[in-house]
Design an enzyme around this catalytic site. Structure first.
Site, PDB file in Angstrom:
ATOM      1  N   VAL A  63       0.864  -1.185   0.000  1.00  0.00           N
ATOM      2  CA  VAL A  63       0.000   0.000   0.000  1.00  0.00           C
ATOM      3  C   VAL A  63       0.897   1.231   0.000  1.00  0.00           C
ATOM      4  CG1 VAL A  63      -1.779   1.299   1.240  1.00  0.00           C
ATOM      5  CG2 VAL A  63      -1.839  -1.194   1.256  1.00  0.00           C
ATOM      6  N   ALA A 108       4.602   4.007   2.821  1.00  0.00           N
ATOM      7  CA  ALA A 108       4.132   2.752   2.217  1.00  0.00           C
ATOM      8  C   ALA A 108       4.283   1.647   3.244  1.00  0.00           C
ATOM      9  CB  ALA A 108       4.960   2.426   0.977  1.00  0.00           C
ATOM     10  N   LYS A 109       3.651   0.544   3.029  1.00  0.00           N
ATOM     11  CA  LYS A 109       3.875  -0.660   3.842  1.00  0.00           C
ATOM     12  C   LYS A 109       3.404  -1.848   3.030  1.00  0.00           C
ATOM     13  CE  LYS A 109       5.341  -1.207   8.139  1.00  0.00           C
ATOM     14  NZ  LYS A 109       6.317  -0.293   8.745  1.00  0.00           N
ATOM     15  N   GLY A 110       4.025  -2.997   3.266  1.00  0.00           N
ATOM     16  CA  GLY A 110       3.602  -4.189   2.538  1.00  0.00           C
ATOM     17  C   GLY A 110       4.014  -5.431   3.272  1.00  0.00           C
ATOM     18  N   ASP A 149      10.896  -5.030   8.155  1.00  0.00           N
ATOM     19  CA  ASP A 149       9.909  -4.802   9.211  1.00  0.00           C
ATOM     20  C   ASP A 149       9.783  -6.131   9.956  1.00  0.00           C
ATOM     21  OD1 ASP A 149       7.811  -2.596   9.990  1.00  0.00           O
ATOM     22  OD2 ASP A 149       6.654  -4.427   9.982  1.00  0.00           O
TER      23      ASP A 149
END
Ligand code: NAD
Length: 419
Positions: A63, A108-110, A149
């Site tokens: 995202v 962003a992060k995924g 992460d």
């Protein structure tokens, strides 16, 4: 209207923090509307041939919340809970964190929904490489730059960098950060978050008329963030009276020997069984009398249940989301300042930014230069947050959000991104 795909509790919490800051931010309705939604979200199916020969497909997500200030930036996590809503919330927080530190990025992060304990190292490598190929149109040094992460690390980033580089035909170290130094990673990236936490703690003490070196400190979490923060406090002469990890905590009124604790954890894997000092539970640890409490383990630790019993002059959030919205209100009422996560733990993404800049320039800095630049950025952001808080008489969390929203809003207004 039907709820949108990312309208999950975590995303609604991120939205609630945004909404709480808006009355103080003085930004236009155009800005509010635009920043309420992530710009882009992709779901991919990541196929994997398991070591035993059977086939399995894992859901993967990325995202991107905002591209107003530059490419998006944020971690990749491997966890059974990964979902579009979780990635959307974390991407939104990354936008505020980057903006607050004046990094030229959006958030962003995924991640992949999987349990890494059920995967072999070879399977993890194949999964990571295939996920990277599925995202090749999304990620890139000028579009979206992943980082480690939960349950991902330097090795994961090296596989992502290698896969991306093979696809484009040349080495592109700047496509990810948090890499091993041998493939363009930065010195001091590993220590950056914990060191940044202590830089903000020191600045907050200074503003409160206290000397950090004279404070009694408690640190929850003894991993990458908490472990480094405890060392930094110890090196600065502060008394670290208690630390903890998932196995529980140790407390000593006269101060703990932090280098010895690190050696113990390196040998035994956790603090479990450490004899010097009194054993306490994580719940008791948060309520110990102290001056500075650093929460650096995980989310949801200071809640409406225990916020009334915290005895600290200052709380610093090393973890993401350790204080609930209800606890925040109780602490504000009790006059205990909280240096919020988007400020306190921003050292990691800041040195990630330095890593990207060094990779783009193919020119590498030494430890002192990186540490000095990090301190400048953290202190500058802290001072801006403090003055908003002073001027508006709002909490440091609300002030950090206001300062961050204004950064993005300024760029959005100037660019006028509306058809
Ligand atoms: P880590 O896995 O290295 O360490 C986590 C530590 O917390 C370990 O000591 C673990 O035993 C302990 N822990 C886990 N559950 C606990 C519990 N219920 N009670 C007490 N201790 C518990 O992780 P980390 O990288 O140090 O991350 C910690 C927090 O900081 C997370 O919220 C993470 O999102 C956030 N954060 C990390 C970075 C970074 O650069 N590593 C950057 C920004 C934010």
């Amino acid at each position: 209207m039907q709820p949108l795909e990312w309208d999950t509790p975590l995303f609604l919490m991120a939205r609630a923090q945004f909404d709480q800051a808006l009355p103080h931010a003085d930004v236009s309705q155009m800005v509010v509307e635009r920043l309420s939604f992530p710009e882009r979200a992709v779901i991919v199916a990541v196929p994997l041939r398991r070591d035993d020969g059977h086939y399995q497909v894992f859901p993967g997500y990325r995202v991107q919340h905002s591209t107003v200030l530059g490419p998006t930036k944020g971690g990749i996590r491997y966890d059974p809970e990964v979902s579009l809503g979780e990635c959307a919330a974390l991407a939104t927080w990354m936008t505020w964190k980057c903006a607050l530190l004046r990094l030229p990025y959006g958030g962003a992060k995924g991640g992949i929904r999987c349990d890494i304990r059920a995967l072999s190292p070879r399977e993890l490598e194949r999964l990571t490489r295939r996920f990277t190929s599925e995202l090749v149109r999304e990620i890139g040094p000028q579009t979206d730059i992943p980082a480690p992460d939960m349950a991902t690390n330097e090795q994961t980033m090296a596989w992502m960098m290698d896969t991306y580089s093979m696809l484009v035909g040349h080495a592109v170290p700047e496509v990810v950060t948090g890499k091993p130094i041998s493939v363009g990673g930065s010195i001091f990236r590993r220590e950056a978050t914990g060191a940044g936490v202590v830089m903000t703690a020191e600045r907050a003490c200074h503003r409160l008329g206290l000397e950090l070196s004279a404070q009694r400190c408690v640190v929850q979490g003894f991993g990458n963030v908490g472990g480094v923060a405890a060392t930094e406090l110890h090196d600065k002469g502060a008394l670290v009276v208690a630390v903890s990890d998932i196995s529980g905590g140790v407390h000593s009124e006269t101060g703990l020997d932090i280098p010895e604790l690190h050696a113990y954890v390196a040998e035994h894997g956790s603090l479990d069984g450490y004899e010097a000092g009194r054993r306490v539970t994580n719940e008791e640890l948060l309520e110990l009398p102290c001056d500075v409490l650093i929460v650096a383990a995980r989310e949801d630790q200071i809640t409406s249940e225990n916020a009334g019993r915290v005895h600290a002059k200052l709380i610093v959030e090393g973890a993401n989301g350790p204080t609930t919205l209800e606890a925040d209100a109780i602490l504000a009422e009790r006059g205990i300042p909280v240096v919020p996560d988007i400020l306190a733990n921003a050292g990691g993404v800041t040195v990630s930014y330095f890593e990207w800049v060094q990779d783009l320039g193919r020119l590498f800095w030494d430890r002192d230069e990186i540490r000095g630049r990090l301190a400048d950025k953290m202190i500058d952001a802290f001072d801006r947050v403090w003055s908003v808080s002073d001027e508006k008489k709002i909490t440091l969390r609300q002030s950090a959000m206001v300062a961050a929203i204004r950064e993005v809003a300024g760029a959005l207004e100037a660019r006028g991104i509306y058809p």
